[in-house]
Scaffold this active site. Structure first.
Site, PDB file in Angstrom:
ATOM      1  N   LYS A  83      34.386  39.600  41.392  1.00 44.12           N
ATOM      2  CA  LYS A  83      35.490  39.565  41.612  1.00 44.12           C
ATOM      3  C   LYS A  83      35.520  40.976  42.565  1.00 44.12           C
ATOM      4  O   LYS A  83      36.125  41.859  44.087  1.00 44.12           O
ATOM      5  CB  LYS A  83      36.515  39.691  41.116  1.00 44.12           C
ATOM      6  N   ASN A  84      35.625  42.733  41.382  1.00 41.58           N
ATOM      7  CA  ASN A  84      35.483  43.873  41.358  1.00 41.58           C
ATOM      8  C   ASN A  84      34.583  44.253  42.524  1.00 41.58           C
ATOM      9  O   ASN A  84      34.707  45.110  43.264  1.00 41.58           O
ATOM     10  CB  ASN A  84      35.387  44.625  40.237  1.00 41.58           C
TER      11      ASN A  84
ATOM     12  N   CYS B 218      51.293  49.439  36.905  1.00 44.12           N
ATOM     13  CA  CYS B 218      50.562  47.956  36.028  1.00 44.12           C
ATOM     14  C   CYS B 218      50.597  48.185  34.860  1.00 44.12           C
ATOM     15  O   CYS B 218      51.606  48.779  33.923  1.00 44.12           O
ATOM     16  CB  CYS B 218      48.861  48.227  36.928  1.00 44.12           C
TER      17      CYS B 218
ATOM     18  N   ARG C  33      48.425  53.949  37.917  1.00 43.95           N
ATOM     19  CA  ARG C  33      47.391  53.628  38.169  1.00 43.95           C
ATOM     20  C   ARG C  33      47.522  54.671  39.413  1.00 43.95           C
ATOM     21  O   ARG C  33      47.689  54.657  40.818  1.00 43.95           O
ATOM     22  CB  ARG C  33      47.325  52.498  38.337  1.00 43.95           C
TER      23      ARG C  33
ATOM     24  N   ARG D 168      43.807  35.274  38.928  1.00 44.18           N
ATOM     25  CA  ARG D 168      42.836  36.884  39.760  1.00 44.18           C
ATOM     26  C   ARG D 168      42.174  37.342  39.904  1.00 44.18           C
ATOM     27  O   ARG D 168      40.758  37.611  40.989  1.00 44.18           O
ATOM     28  CB  ARG D 168      44.153  38.082  39.869  1.00 44.18           C
TER      29      ARG D 168
ATOM     30  N   ASP E   6      37.601  46.364  30.952  1.00 49.42           N
ATOM     31  CA  ASP E   6      38.040  44.925  31.276  1.00 49.42           C
ATOM     32  C   ASP E   6      37.504  44.173  30.863  1.00 49.42           C
ATOM     33  O   ASP E   6      37.770  43.162  30.715  1.00 49.42           O
ATOM     34  CB  ASP E   6      37.435  44.859  33.223  1.00 49.42           C
TER      35      ASP E   6
HETATM   36  C1  UD1 Z   1      38.451  49.377  38.546  1.00 47.56           C
HETATM   37  C2  UD1 Z   1      38.725  47.882  38.712  1.00 47.56           C
HETATM   38  C3  UD1 Z   1      38.982  48.144  37.359  1.00 47.56           C
HETATM   39  C4  UD1 Z   1      38.164  48.230  36.246  1.00 47.56           C
HETATM   40  C5  UD1 Z   1      38.370  50.036  36.739  1.00 47.56           C
HETATM   41  C6  UD1 Z   1      37.755  50.945  35.403  1.00 47.56           C
HETATM   42  C7  UD1 Z   1      38.296  47.221  40.983  1.00 47.56           C
HETATM   43  C8  UD1 Z   1      39.280  45.690  41.851  1.00 47.56           C
HETATM   44  N1  UD1 Z   1      39.455  47.175  39.953  1.00 47.56           N
HETATM   45  O1  UD1 Z   1      39.922  49.872  38.649  1.00 47.56           O
HETATM   46  O2  UD1 Z   1      38.769  46.460  36.741  1.00 47.56           O
HETATM   47  O3  UD1 Z   1      39.616  48.285  35.247  1.00 47.56           O
HETATM   48  O4  UD1 Z   1      38.012  50.837  37.783  1.00 47.56           O
HETATM   49  O5  UD1 Z   1      36.636  50.090  35.471  1.00 47.56           O
HETATM   50  O6  UD1 Z   1      37.242  47.389  40.791  1.00 47.56           O
HETATM   51  N2  UD1 Z   1      42.152  57.795  37.757  1.00 47.56           N
HETATM   52  C9  UD1 Z   1      43.169  59.392  37.922  1.00 47.56           C
HETATM   53  N3  UD1 Z   1      43.180  59.441  39.623  1.00 47.56           N
HETATM   54  C10 UD1 Z   1      42.485  58.391  40.548  1.00 47.56           C
HETATM   55  C11 UD1 Z   1      42.402  57.528  40.399  1.00 47.56           C
HETATM   56  C12 UD1 Z   1      42.340  57.010  38.893  1.00 47.56           C
HETATM   57  O7  UD1 Z   1      43.438  59.494  37.279  1.00 47.56           O
HETATM   58  O8  UD1 Z   1      43.256  58.860  41.893  1.00 47.56           O
HETATM   59  C13 UD1 Z   1      42.398  57.231  36.524  1.00 47.56           C
HETATM   60  C14 UD1 Z   1      42.928  56.010  36.180  1.00 47.56           C
HETATM   61  O9  UD1 Z   1      43.916  56.263  35.802  1.00 47.56           O
HETATM   62  C15 UD1 Z   1      42.410  55.312  35.278  1.00 47.56           C
HETATM   63  C16 UD1 Z   1      40.982  56.366  35.407  1.00 47.56           C
HETATM   64  O10 UD1 Z   1      40.620  56.988  36.373  1.00 47.56           O
HETATM   65  O11 UD1 Z   1      42.285  56.591  33.464  1.00 47.56           O
HETATM   66  C17 UD1 Z   1      39.737  55.435  36.175  1.00 47.56           C
HETATM   67  O12 UD1 Z   1      40.216  54.930  36.924  1.00 47.56           O
HETATM   68  P1  UD1 Z   1      39.509  53.692  37.869  1.00 47.56           P
HETATM   69  O13 UD1 Z   1      37.898  54.117  37.760  1.00 47.56           O
HETATM   70  O14 UD1 Z   1      40.130  54.340  39.473  1.00 47.56           O
HETATM   71  O15 UD1 Z   1      39.821  52.086  38.216  1.00 47.56           O
HETATM   72  P2  UD1 Z   1      40.485  51.706  39.550  1.00 47.56           P
HETATM   73  O16 UD1 Z   1      39.051  51.446  40.596  1.00 47.56           O
HETATM   74  O17 UD1 Z   1      41.367  51.366  39.829  1.00 47.56           O
END
Ligand code: UD1
Length: 456
Positions: A22-23, A117, A122, A407, A315
């Site tokens: 999915k991811n 969330c 996030r 999901r 995850d």
């Molecule tokens: C993706 C995965 C999710 C997984 C996560 C971490 C998908 C669809 N989702 O989510 O299942 O749990 O990676 O492996 O692929 N952060 C910031 N600023 C940003 C973006 C992120 O501070 O602009 C922080 C987040 O709050 C979190 C960390 O960075 O603490 C990692 O988040 P991120 O890797 O961005 O998660 P997603 O890509 O949303």
């Protein structure tokens, strides 16, 4: 809202195949916005998230044509559309992946700002800073992130944040940079296999990306991208969840298309506690191979710390917690990606788990026993953790709100039932309605009006 009823205690045995990821699918599908020709995807899991992404792309003028189960082709038929509405974005945070491709190809993107969330804030600041470094002008307008740029320009972009890099932020910046003028270097890029899969698709479409899977990714911009035919990589989180389901029931399960090499941190912890993940054929590709899961009767406790890839995935944290309830002794789980991601703790406690949380750390006092209870799913992986707990608990567990689960897992109840689990999906409202009709209202039965106030 559907629920699952599980009668715990069956040992799982049999053979299953891991679905496509999915991811990986979500940013891959979004990348089709960059293409001038149709892009075909294979092994896309049939989930509510992938359906929502297809719907969102449809609203953006990118049509999907089905080619059978898990196969479809995306083609851009109207490139004037640039607005990802809140109605869809709020159902799926990963909608943010359309931001980079839309901006790079259509010069404008308006994507509703994703909210928080179940497991905390996030932010998307790193996505935005990355795109700004490539020359995008970014504003917040009526809850939408509005990004504009005539043509993006390559730059050096640092994507490290307080919790490591960002997976979807890396996907966004990397996708956008494919059509930028000149060279982009992403430092502190996410190294997740899903990023490598995305780079493979983009390169097949004509992009020039090197270094994906390492913290430094280099993208040399090209003028246009063509079509491709791309099989999505297997879902490492789904594969790990079913491995843990086998382990928690002391079962013996063979899993095909298991991304062993992408799950080394999980395999390492499982080996330490007495769960064996054995490859069945050393000649198979280690990223998509057959493994057999077996386990010792007594599980040992361990220490688990979630980290960016190749560390232990956040995850799988919730599912691992359920399993460690059955280890003999104290385990320690520390969450370093999403420090608030512990919604499952209170629900597992309702089933008798001995869990003690201090900030981002939970001590799991394994006592080898959980007892079935009604529990409520709160997010995707927390739901999976409760299902696993229910499989091993004494008696009956009802997990409500399994739409979260839908999901990320294709018909999980069918997969588990095929392995011998006693699990069924039902709609609590449909069960409650006939019951309500069958029973006369309680107040009249107990206290008919004529007898009101009289003894007896
Ligand atoms: C993706 C995965 C999710 C997984 C996560 C971490 C998908 C669809 N989702 O989510 O299942 O749990 O990676 O492996 O692929 N952060 C910031 N600023 C940003 C973006 C992120 O501070 O602009 C922080 C987040 O709050 C979190 C960390 O960075 O603490 C990692 O988040 P991120 O890797 O961005 O998660 P997603 O890509 O949303």
């Amino acid at each position: 809202m559907d629920a699952f009823i599980i009668k715990g205690g069956s040992r799982l045995s049999g053979r299953i195949t891991a679905d496509g990821s999915k991811n990986a699918s979500l940013p891959l599908m979004a990348a089709a916005l960059l293409a001038d020709e149709p892009v075909t995807f294979r092994r896309v899991p049939e989930l509510s998230d992938t359906a929502n992404m297809a719907r969102l792309l449809g609203e953006l003028g990118c049509d999907a044509k089905s080619g059978g189960p898990g196969v479809f082709t995306l083609s851009n038929v109207d490139t004037s559309l640039t607005h990802a509405r809140y109605d869809i974005v709020r159902t799926m945070r990963a909608s943010i992946c359309v931001l980079g491709p839309l901006l790079a190809k259509r010069k404008r993107a308006a994507v509703s700002m994703p909210g928080g969330c179940a497991f905390g804030a996030r932010p998307v600041d790193l996505h935005l800073r990355g795109l700004e470094a490539l020359g995008a002008k970014i504003e917040l307008n009526g809850g939408d992130i509005v990004a504009t740029a005539d043509r993006l320009k390559g730059a050096t972009v640092f994507l490290g944040g307080p919790f490591g890099s960002t997976v979807l932020g890396t996907a966004n910046v990397m996708s956008a940079a494919t059509l930028a003028e000149g060279r982009t270097i992403i430092e502190s890029a996410a190294c997740e296999p899903e990023i490598v899969d995305l780079a493979n698709l983009l390169n097949a479409m004509g992009a020039k990306i090197t270094g994906a899977g390492s913290p430094r990714v280099t993208i040399d911009g090209v003028d246009q991208l063509g079509g491709a035919d791309h099989p999505v990589l297997p879902d490492r989180i789904v594969a790990a969840t079913y491995a843990l389901a086998a382990a928690i029931t002391n079962g013996e399960v063979i899993i095909d298309d298991f991304p062993y090499d992408y799950l080394l941190a999980v395999v390492d912890r499982l080996n330490l506690i007495g769960v064996h993940v054995d490859r069945q054929d050393e000649n198979q590709d280690p990223t998509c191979c057959t493994v057999k899961i077996t386990c010792d009767r007594r599980l040992k406790p361990t220490i688990v710390t979630t980290q960016p890839y190749p560390g232990f995935p956040t995850d799988v944290q919730a599912q691992m917690m359920a399993l460690l309830c059955f280890a003999e002794g104290n385990s320690i789980i520390t969450e370093k990606i999403f420090p608030e991601r512990f919604m499952h703790v209170a629900e597992l406690t309702r089933m008798g788990a001995q869990l003690f949380r201090q900030g981002p750390t939970v001590v799991v006092q394994g006592n080898g026993r959980l007892v079935g209870a009604p529990v409520m799913a709160s997010d995707l992986r927390a739901s999976a953790s409760l299902i696993l707990a229910g499989l091993a608990a004494e008696g009956e567990t009802i997990v409500s709100r399994v739409y979260h689960l839908d999901r990320g897992y294709v018909q999980m109840e069918r997969v588990l039932a095929s392995l011998g689990a006693n699990i069924e999906r039902f709609n609590p409202d449909e069960v409650a309605e006939p019951l309500k009709k069958a029973e006369p209202p309680l107040v009249e039965t107990v206290k008919p009006k004529s007898l009101a106030g009289k003894p007896g």
